[in-house]
Write an enzyme that holds these catalytic residues in place. Structure first.
Site: not given
Length: 185
Positions: A76-79, A117, A145, A147
């Site tokens: 995940c690019e956020h976490h 995703q 996910h 995250c």
């Protein structure tokens, strides 16, 4: 940068990161953890190289081809936490057909990077559409996910499904239904 030098730089940064969070890296069980962490992220973020293998569609095959349950492993690019699941990829062949193992390679090529995703699903679809010029492409990805399951809401065992369709798989309701039934059966 030399990959080995980059790995050592990443290991030093991982050590600093872990120690800033209160994790001791001088114990027997954690002494090599920063290096292992750097190696793990390098592996998760590096797709294997492959050559696209297509063959002439000598039989003029024009029915749906679906490859199901392709493993998906991404971050995940956020976490920067992993998400894992399966991809189901289908297409209506045109002049060329794709070597079946290449479906998994294409999924990996786009998954092995910080990602969301929704974008991953579209990238696979667009790339296959561009490379093969088929009658249509469909991709369904189902993933868990971490995250979402290990932090924040901690909603364990939740699965996110995304779909991307092109050509006849998007425009023709019967073909769309056939693909979705085959992909999610």
């Amino acid at each position: 940068m030399d990959p080995d030098v980059g790995l050592q730089v990443a290991a030093r940064a991982a050590r600093d990161f872990l120690e800033a969070l209160g994790v001791t890296c001088d114990e027997p069980g954690t002494y090599n953890s920063p290096l292992r962490m750097a190696q793990a992220y390098r592996e998760m973020l590096t797709p294997r190289a492959f050559e696209m293998t297509t063959f002439p569609n000598d039989e003029a095959y024009d029915e749906l081809v679906v490859v199901r349950s392709i493993p998906v492993q991404s971050v995940c690019e956020h976490h920067l936490l992993p998400f894992t699941g399966t991809a189901h990829v289908g297409y209506l062949p045109g002049d060329r057909i794709l070597g079946l193992s290449k479906f998994a390679r294409v999924v990996e090529m786009f998954a092995r990077r910080p990602q969301v995703q929704e974008r991953l699903t579209r990238q696979i679809t667009a790339w296959l559409d561009e490379q093969l010029r088929p009658g249509g492409v469909g991709v369904v990805i189902e993933a868990e996910h971490t995250c979402m399951t290990l932090r924040g809401v901690r909603a364990g065992e939740t699965v996110t499904r995304t779909t991307a369709l092109s050509g006849a798989l998007r425009e023709n309701p019967a073909t769309r239904a056939e693909f979705l039934a085959a992909a999610t059966a």
